[in-house]
Design an enzyme around this catalytic site. Sequence first.
Site, PDB file in Angstrom:
ATOM      1  N   CYS A 131       0.810  -1.224   0.000  1.00  0.00           N
ATOM      2  CA  CYS A 131       0.000   0.000   0.000  1.00  0.00           C
ATOM      3  C   CYS A 131       0.840   1.268   0.000  1.00  0.00           C
ATOM      4  O   CYS A 131       0.289   2.360  -0.125  1.00  0.00           O
ATOM      5  CB  CYS A 131      -0.969  -0.015   1.182  1.00  0.00           C
ATOM      6  SG  CYS A 131      -2.363  -1.133   0.934  1.00  0.00           S
ATOM      7  N   ASP A 174      -8.394  -4.083  -5.224  1.00  0.00           N
ATOM      8  CA  ASP A 174      -7.105  -3.586  -4.761  1.00  0.00           C
ATOM      9  C   ASP A 174      -6.009  -4.463  -5.354  1.00  0.00           C
ATOM     10  O   ASP A 174      -6.152  -5.688  -5.401  1.00  0.00           O
ATOM     11  CB  ASP A 174      -7.018  -3.610  -3.235  1.00  0.00           C
ATOM     12  CG  ASP A 174      -6.140  -2.478  -2.691  1.00  0.00           C
ATOM     13  OD1 ASP A 174      -5.129  -2.159  -3.348  1.00  0.00           O
ATOM     14  OD2 ASP A 174      -6.463  -1.928  -1.626  1.00  0.00           O
ATOM     15  N   HIS A 216      -8.309 -11.273 -14.704  1.00  0.00           N
ATOM     16  CA  HIS A 216      -7.770 -10.627 -15.894  1.00  0.00           C
ATOM     17  C   HIS A 216      -6.276 -10.443 -15.714  1.00  0.00           C
ATOM     18  O   HIS A 216      -5.801 -10.108 -14.625  1.00  0.00           O
ATOM     19  CB  HIS A 216      -8.437  -9.268 -16.115  1.00  0.00           C
ATOM     20  CG  HIS A 216      -7.985  -8.562 -17.356  1.00  0.00           C
ATOM     21  ND1 HIS A 216      -8.315  -9.003 -18.611  1.00  0.00           N
ATOM     22  CD2 HIS A 216      -7.221  -7.462 -17.522  1.00  0.00           C
ATOM     23  CE1 HIS A 216      -7.774  -8.193 -19.516  1.00  0.00           C
ATOM     24  NE2 HIS A 216      -7.105  -7.243 -18.872  1.00  0.00           N
ATOM     25  N   ASP A 230     -10.792   0.028   7.433  1.00  0.00           N
ATOM     26  CA  ASP A 230      -9.523  -0.682   7.605  1.00  0.00           C
ATOM     27  C   ASP A 230      -8.388   0.301   7.351  1.00  0.00           C
ATOM     28  O   ASP A 230      -8.471   1.190   6.512  1.00  0.00           O
ATOM     29  CB  ASP A 230      -9.417  -1.926   6.720  1.00  0.00           C
ATOM     30  CG  ASP A 230      -9.525  -1.643   5.235  1.00  0.00           C
ATOM     31  OD1 ASP A 230     -10.124  -0.616   4.858  1.00  0.00           O
ATOM     32  OD2 ASP A 230      -9.010  -2.438   4.438  1.00  0.00           O
TER      33      ASP A 230
END
Length: 342
Positions: free
Chosen positions: A13, A64, A135, A222
């Site tokens: 992240c 994500d 994908h 979160d």
Amino acid sequence: MGEKIEFCRGGGCTAKLGPGILERVLSRLPKGKQDENLLIGFDSHDDAAVYKISEDTAIVQTLDFFPPMVEDPYTFGKIAAANALSDIYAMGGRVVTALNIVCFPEKMDLNILGEIMQGGQEKVNEAGGTLAGGHSIADDSVKYGLSVTGVVHPDHILPNDGCREGDKLILTKPLGVGIIATANRVGETTREAMDEAIASMTTLNKYAAQIAAKYEVHGCTDVTGFGFLGHLHEMMHGEYSCRIISSQVPYIADARRCADEFLLTAAGQRNRNYVESRVDFGGIDFAMEEILLDPQTSGGLLISVAPEDAEALLAELKTLSLPCGMVGEVIRKQEKEIYILK
């Protein structure tokens, strides 16, 4: 195992665009026709979109993906999947299906891709969902994640801005994984600290969410790329302030030493630039400031719970495998949004 994935600069992240950049871009997008069944959309700063399809069912949609922050492909797959699944739990939902999102160099050993996807598959299975496809594109670097669909009762959605004055704030995982991963990249943290970070990042928020569902929870998010303070700012949503007791905030111990030695992330500094004007740091030391600003990958839930339920909720959360803490309380709106006490 063959070729290893090297730690990618800005992995996990920490690779996210800063909150200030996103805010400027999103504020300029044209608004389409409002759909009364879209209960939560991108303009809410929430963790996922929620769309009502019947009186007792709404679908929760999120996605994500990011570059690796650890060298082991299998572990990376587990972390990336746990991180993507987390948004469903933060909304109070249940995971139903997931789709893989894969960027992978054509010349890299396909066994590496297999290990990444195995890690992701195992976390989807643990969540009780079904991996239904995905994908992939050829790219010059590895990236992996999930698009996830969940379900929730429309009356039981947990928005990130649902907190009320007097609520207690509980954090379900330790902070510091961004700092630890950065330090690990240059060989400047301990194996024990990195193991703690990996244990946290690979733990699903499913179990904390199941416990929280038993209590009067008003809001939940979160803690991921915007850091504890960035996500706390979104939770206050301009309507409330809060007091945070820094000594009650769980974090990986070696993160303090690493922060003192300036083993920091660029994303953490973007978080500081975005949120520091809203924060009274109360004289805490630099290292603790950095821990509170540190971007988390697959971080814990930040829960705003009715004060009468807070002790019981915390006691039950402590039966899980990770450090947690009652880190503060929501108060009426004041000059600053976040007040940090030692």
